[in-house]
Design a protein around this motif. Structure first.
Motif, PDB file in Angstrom:
ATOM      1  N   UNK A 126     -14.682  -3.190 -25.683  1.00  0.00           N
ATOM      2  CA  UNK A 126     -15.729  -2.430 -25.012  1.00  0.00           C
ATOM      3  C   UNK A 126     -15.807  -2.817 -23.541  1.00  0.00           C
ATOM      4  N   UNK A 127     -14.994  -2.163 -22.745  1.00  0.00           N
ATOM      5  CA  UNK A 127     -14.911  -2.402 -21.307  1.00  0.00           C
ATOM      6  C   UNK A 127     -14.457  -1.122 -20.635  1.00  0.00           C
ATOM      7  N   UNK A 128     -15.104  -0.760 -19.536  1.00  0.00           N
ATOM      8  CA  UNK A 128     -14.593   0.336 -18.717  1.00  0.00           C
ATOM      9  C   UNK A 128     -14.851   0.022 -17.258  1.00  0.00           C
TER      10      UNK A 128
ATOM     11  N   UNK B 252     -23.764  -7.611 -18.357  1.00  0.00           N
ATOM     12  CA  UNK B 252     -22.898  -6.510 -18.745  1.00  0.00           C
ATOM     13  C   UNK B 252     -22.122  -5.847 -17.632  1.00  0.00           C
ATOM     14  N   UNK B 253     -22.313  -6.249 -16.378  1.00  0.00           N
ATOM     15  CA  UNK B 253     -21.530  -5.638 -15.311  1.00  0.00           C
ATOM     16  C   UNK B 253     -21.243  -6.664 -14.232  1.00  0.00           C
TER      17      UNK B 253
ATOM     18  N   UNK C 191     -17.087  -2.892 -13.018  1.00  0.00           N
ATOM     19  CA  UNK C 191     -16.575  -3.058 -14.375  1.00  0.00           C
ATOM     20  C   UNK C 191     -17.780  -3.258 -15.282  1.00  0.00           C
ATOM     21  N   UNK C 192     -17.780  -2.601 -16.433  1.00  0.00           N
ATOM     22  CA  UNK C 192     -18.866  -2.719 -17.392  1.00  0.00           C
ATOM     23  C   UNK C 192     -18.322  -3.321 -18.688  1.00  0.00           C
ATOM     24  N   UNK C 193     -18.934  -4.412 -19.117  1.00  0.00           N
ATOM     25  CA  UNK C 193     -18.532  -5.113 -20.339  1.00  0.00           C
ATOM     26  C   UNK C 193     -19.569  -4.883 -21.433  1.00  0.00           C
ATOM     27  N   UNK C 194     -19.103  -4.566 -22.626  1.00  0.00           N
ATOM     28  CA  UNK C 194     -19.963  -4.352 -23.788  1.00  0.00           C
ATOM     29  C   UNK C 194     -21.107  -3.375 -23.501  1.00  0.00           C
ATOM     30  N   UNK C 195     -20.804  -2.188 -22.973  1.00  0.00           N
ATOM     31  CA  UNK C 195     -21.877  -1.221 -22.706  1.00  0.00           C
ATOM     32  C   UNK C 195     -22.496  -0.743 -24.013  1.00  0.00           C
ATOM     33  N   UNK C 196     -23.771  -0.444 -23.974  1.00  0.00           N
ATOM     34  CA  UNK C 196     -24.485   0.084 -25.153  1.00  0.00           C
ATOM     35  C   UNK C 196     -24.643   1.569 -25.037  1.00  0.00           C
TER      36      UNK C 196
END
Length: 108
Positions: free
Chosen positions: A81-83, A7-8, A103-108
């Protein structure tokens, strides 16, 4: 870039740290209050890793050009879902902390 944890990804490309290397082609259009993309629930990302990394690079370039510390994909018109964040500018010079740029992908 290889994910550091699920996720990152760490950001280590030199252009992320040298403002002079930002190309105008990397700058994305930003959307503000009232745009429909900001009102929708963002979707999970299902792109190849290279495409994720390239988009994250453009998001970092956009954030840097705006003197920001964070940017979410919907803010550049992509409902995914990315920031990205860069907390290094907020660290006190006397602190031992270095901050993070990720970068964070698909954070929960």
């Amino acid at each position: 870039m290889v994910p550091e944890v699920a996720g990152s990804i760490p950001v280590s490309h030199p252009s992320f740290f040298l403002r002079d290397t930002i190309r105008m082609a990397d700058i994305l259009t930003m959307y503000g209050y009232g745009f429909s993309v900001l009102k929708r629930r963002a979707e999970s990302i299902e792109l190849p890793d290279e495409a994720k990394a390239a988009f994250a690079e453009s998001m970092f370039a956009t954030m840097d050009a705006s003197d920001g510390v964070g940017l979410a994909a919907p803010q550049v018109g992509v409902s995914e879902r990315l920031f990205v964040i860069d907390s290094r500018a907020m660290i006190d010079e006397e602190s031992d902390e270095q901050g993070i740029r990720k970068a964070f992908f698909n954070p929960e």
